[in-house]
Design a protein around this motif. Sequence first.
Motif, PDB file in Angstrom:
ATOM      1  N   PRO A  71      80.640  48.262 101.159  1.00  0.00           N
ATOM      2  CA  PRO A  71      79.373  47.221 101.074  1.00  0.00           C
ATOM      3  C   PRO A  71      79.373  46.215 100.258  1.00  0.00           C
ATOM      4  CG  PRO A  71      79.556  49.765 100.604  1.00  0.00           C
ATOM      5  CD  PRO A  71      80.747  49.381 100.377  1.00  0.00           C
ATOM      6  N   VAL A  72      78.337  45.272 100.693  1.00  0.00           N
ATOM      7  CA  VAL A  72      78.308  43.969  99.823  1.00  0.00           C
ATOM      8  C   VAL A  72      76.872  43.851  99.680  1.00  0.00           C
ATOM      9  CG1 VAL A  72      80.293  42.928 100.793  1.00  0.00           C
ATOM     10  CG2 VAL A  72      78.037  42.833 102.010  1.00  0.00           C
ATOM     11  N   THR A  73      76.335  43.121  98.819  1.00  0.00           N
ATOM     12  CA  THR A  73      75.003  42.597  98.387  1.00  0.00           C
ATOM     13  C   THR A  73      74.787  40.976  98.584  1.00  0.00           C
ATOM     14  OG1 THR A  73      74.851  44.359  96.676  1.00  0.00           O
ATOM     15  CG2 THR A  73      73.247  42.625  96.571  1.00  0.00           C
ATOM     16  N   TYR A  74      73.409  40.754  99.342  1.00  0.00           N
ATOM     17  CA  TYR A  74      73.150  39.445  99.482  1.00  0.00           C
ATOM     18  C   TYR A  74      71.679  39.397  99.432  1.00  0.00           C
ATOM     19  CZ  TYR A  74      71.817  35.239 102.063  1.00  0.00           C
ATOM     20  OH  TYR A  74      71.405  34.195 102.647  1.00  0.00           O
ATOM     21  N   ASN A  75      71.230  38.517  98.469  1.00  0.00           N
ATOM     22  CA  ASN A  75      69.837  38.224  98.344  1.00  0.00           C
ATOM     23  C   ASN A  75      68.982  39.594  97.947  1.00  0.00           C
ATOM     24  OD1 ASN A  75      69.727  35.632  98.608  1.00  0.00           O
ATOM     25  ND2 ASN A  75      68.844  35.613 100.594  1.00  0.00           N
ATOM     26  N   GLY A  76      69.780  40.386  96.893  1.00  0.00           N
ATOM     27  CA  GLY A  76      69.302  41.688  96.519  1.00  0.00           C
ATOM     28  C   GLY A  76      69.280  42.728  97.373  1.00  0.00           C
ATOM     29  N   ILE A  77      69.945  42.730  98.671  1.00  0.00           N
ATOM     30  CA  ILE A  77      69.847  43.581  99.692  1.00  0.00           C
ATOM     31  C   ILE A  77      71.309  44.105 100.093  1.00  0.00           C
ATOM     32  CG2 ILE A  77      69.330  44.258 102.042  1.00  0.00           C
ATOM     33  CD1 ILE A  77      67.193  42.024 102.075  1.00  0.00           C
ATOM     34  N   THR A  78      71.569  45.438  99.704  1.00  0.00           N
ATOM     35  CA  THR A  78      72.831  45.700 100.268  1.00  0.00           C
ATOM     36  C   THR A  78      73.238  46.000 101.618  1.00  0.00           C
ATOM     37  OG1 THR A  78      72.731  47.032  97.981  1.00  0.00           O
ATOM     38  CG2 THR A  78      74.647  47.717  99.850  1.00  0.00           C
ATOM     39  N   TYR A  79      74.212  45.754 102.173  1.00  0.00           N
ATOM     40  CA  TYR A  79      74.565  45.652 103.591  1.00  0.00           C
ATOM     41  C   TYR A  79      75.993  46.507 103.720  1.00  0.00           C
ATOM     42  CZ  TYR A  79      71.098  41.900 104.381  1.00  0.00           C
ATOM     43  OH  TYR A  79      70.076  41.222 104.581  1.00  0.00           O
ATOM     44  N   GLU A  80      75.955  47.272 104.651  1.00  0.00           N
ATOM     45  CA  GLU A  80      76.849  48.341 104.768  1.00  0.00           C
ATOM     46  C   GLU A  80      78.319  47.878 104.854  1.00  0.00           C
ATOM     47  OE1 GLU A  80      78.375  52.021 107.875  1.00  0.00           O
ATOM     48  OE2 GLU A  80      76.977  50.433 108.663  1.00  0.00           O
ATOM     49  N   ARG A  81      78.633  46.452 105.506  1.00  0.00           N
ATOM     50  CA  ARG A  81      79.838  45.994 105.413  1.00  0.00           C
ATOM     51  C   ARG A  81      79.897  44.478 106.028  1.00  0.00           C
ATOM     52  NH1 ARG A  81      83.179  46.580 110.406  1.00  0.00           N
ATOM     53  NH2 ARG A  81      81.673  47.615 111.972  1.00  0.00           N
ATOM     54  N   ILE A  82      80.899  43.925 105.958  1.00  0.00           N
ATOM     55  CA  ILE A  82      81.220  42.648 106.566  1.00  0.00           C
ATOM     56  C   ILE A  82      81.676  42.944 107.794  1.00  0.00           C
ATOM     57  CG2 ILE A  82      82.267  40.231 106.552  1.00  0.00           C
ATOM     58  CD1 ILE A  82      82.454  40.881 103.465  1.00  0.00           C
ATOM     59  N   THR A  83      81.059  42.308 108.886  1.00  0.00           N
ATOM     60  CA  THR A  83      81.437  42.801 110.336  1.00  0.00           C
ATOM     61  C   THR A  83      82.317  41.408 110.875  1.00  0.00           C
ATOM     62  OG1 THR A  83      79.442  41.808 111.390  1.00  0.00           O
ATOM     63  CG2 THR A  83      79.776  44.214 110.864  1.00  0.00           C
ATOM     64  N   GLN A  84      82.177  40.216 110.348  1.00  0.00           N
ATOM     65  CA  GLN A  84      82.825  39.057 110.624  1.00  0.00           C
ATOM     66  C   GLN A  84      83.102  38.039 109.676  1.00  0.00           C
ATOM     67  OE1 GLN A  84      80.408  37.407 113.693  1.00  0.00           O
ATOM     68  NE2 GLN A  84      81.463  38.639 115.384  1.00  0.00           N
ATOM     69  N   ILE A  85      84.292  37.356 109.746  1.00  0.00           N
ATOM     70  CA  ILE A  85      84.492  36.210 108.820  1.00  0.00           C
ATOM     71  C   ILE A  85      84.599  35.108 109.462  1.00  0.00           C
ATOM     72  CG2 ILE A  85      86.117  35.209 106.918  1.00  0.00           C
ATOM     73  CD1 ILE A  85      86.854  37.877 106.319  1.00  0.00           C
ATOM     74  N   ILE A  86      83.778  34.250 109.407  1.00  0.00           N
ATOM     75  CA  ILE A  86      83.855  32.886 110.378  1.00  0.00           C
ATOM     76  C   ILE A  86      84.165  31.864 109.229  1.00  0.00           C
ATOM     77  CG2 ILE A  86      82.394  31.471 111.919  1.00  0.00           C
ATOM     78  CD1 ILE A  86      80.400  34.015 111.824  1.00  0.00           C
ATOM     79  N   TYR A  87      85.301  30.896 109.849  1.00  0.00           N
ATOM     80  CA  TYR A  87      85.620  29.626 109.210  1.00  0.00           C
ATOM     81  C   TYR A  87      85.255  28.635 110.042  1.00  0.00           C
ATOM     82  CZ  TYR A  87      88.607  32.917 106.763  1.00  0.00           C
ATOM     83  OH  TYR A  87      89.177  33.766 105.750  1.00  0.00           O
ATOM     84  N   TRP A  88      84.612  27.563 109.806  1.00  0.00           N
ATOM     85  CA  TRP A  88      84.228  26.445 110.426  1.00  0.00           C
ATOM     86  C   TRP A  88      84.284  25.190 109.580  1.00  0.00           C
ATOM     87  CZ3 TRP A  88      79.401  24.151 109.042  1.00  0.00           C
ATOM     88  CH2 TRP A  88      78.685  24.773 108.080  1.00  0.00           C
ATOM     89  N   LEU A  89      84.370  24.041 110.302  1.00  0.00           N
ATOM     90  CA  LEU A  89      84.539  22.761 109.888  1.00  0.00           C
ATOM     91  C   LEU A  89      83.196  22.098 110.335  1.00  0.00           C
ATOM     92  CD1 LEU A  89      88.155  21.831 110.957  1.00  0.00           C
ATOM     93  CD2 LEU A  89      87.377  22.460 108.723  1.00  0.00           C
ATOM     94  N   ASP A  90      82.803  21.332 109.098  1.00  0.00           N
ATOM     95  CA  ASP A  90      81.449  20.298 109.460  1.00  0.00           C
ATOM     96  C   ASP A  90      81.908  19.069 109.888  1.00  0.00           C
ATOM     97  OD1 ASP A  90      82.500  18.695 106.985  1.00  0.00           O
ATOM     98  OD2 ASP A  90      81.067  19.619 105.737  1.00  0.00           O
ATOM     99  N   GLU A  91      81.076  18.048 110.049  1.00  0.00           N
ATOM    100  CA  GLU A  91      81.582  16.677 110.623  1.00  0.00           C
ATOM    101  C   GLU A  91      82.446  15.944 109.712  1.00  0.00           C
ATOM    102  OE1 GLU A  91      78.329  17.612 109.640  1.00  0.00           O
ATOM    103  OE2 GLU A  91      77.862  18.345 111.694  1.00  0.00           O
ATOM    104  N   LYS A  92      82.455  16.330 108.590  1.00  0.00           N
ATOM    105  CA  LYS A  92      83.639  15.703 107.452  1.00  0.00           C
ATOM    106  C   LYS A  92      84.791  16.506 107.331  1.00  0.00           C
ATOM    107  CE  LYS A  92      80.107  13.159 105.262  1.00  0.00           C
ATOM    108  NZ  LYS A  92      79.316  12.649 103.991  1.00  0.00           N
ATOM    109  N   ASN A  93      85.092  17.458 108.079  1.00  0.00           N
ATOM    110  CA  ASN A  93      86.314  18.276 108.150  1.00  0.00           C
ATOM    111  C   ASN A  93      86.348  19.191 106.869  1.00  0.00           C
ATOM    112  OD1 ASN A  93      87.300  18.133 110.612  1.00  0.00           O
ATOM    113  ND2 ASN A  93      88.624  16.251 110.113  1.00  0.00           N
ATOM    114  N   ASN A  94      85.283  19.481 106.208  1.00  0.00           N
ATOM    115  CA  ASN A  94      85.029  20.333 105.252  1.00  0.00           C
ATOM    116  C   ASN A  94      85.112  21.846 105.743  1.00  0.00           C
ATOM    117  OD1 ASN A  94      84.974  18.260 103.157  1.00  0.00           O
ATOM    118  ND2 ASN A  94      82.857  17.888 103.729  1.00  0.00           N
ATOM    119  N   LEU A  95      85.943  22.496 105.051  1.00  0.00           N
ATOM    120  CA  LEU A  95      85.949  24.034 105.536  1.00  0.00           C
ATOM    121  C   LEU A  95      84.717  24.767 104.725  1.00  0.00           C
ATOM    122  CD1 LEU A  95      87.461  26.421 106.861  1.00  0.00           C
ATOM    123  CD2 LEU A  95      88.689  26.643 104.802  1.00  0.00           C
TER     124      LEU A  95
END
Length: 75
Positions: free
Chosen positions: A15-39
């Motif tokens: 389980p993880v917490t985000y904005n004070g709310i507990t979520y059961e789990r992480i279902t996806q990890i998403i890696y993406w690049l912006d226009e300046k190639n920042n990960l």
Amino acid sequence: MTNDDAKTAFFKRTPVTYNGITYERITQIIYWLDEKNNLHISLTLADKNKNSFIQARVEDVTIYDNQNQGTAFVS
């Protein structure tokens, strides 16, 4: 949370917490690049009923610690 923390929580279905709310789990990890190639890393979080999902920046999520009601802990 770091990228390594996210991967560990993802595979352990922790389980993880985000904005004070507990979520059961992480279902996806998403890696993406912006226009300046920042990960960037985003996480998809599932609620306890698995009825809804939310995307959050990895640095805004913590591993749930039920002894401290959602604060991050160091492993």
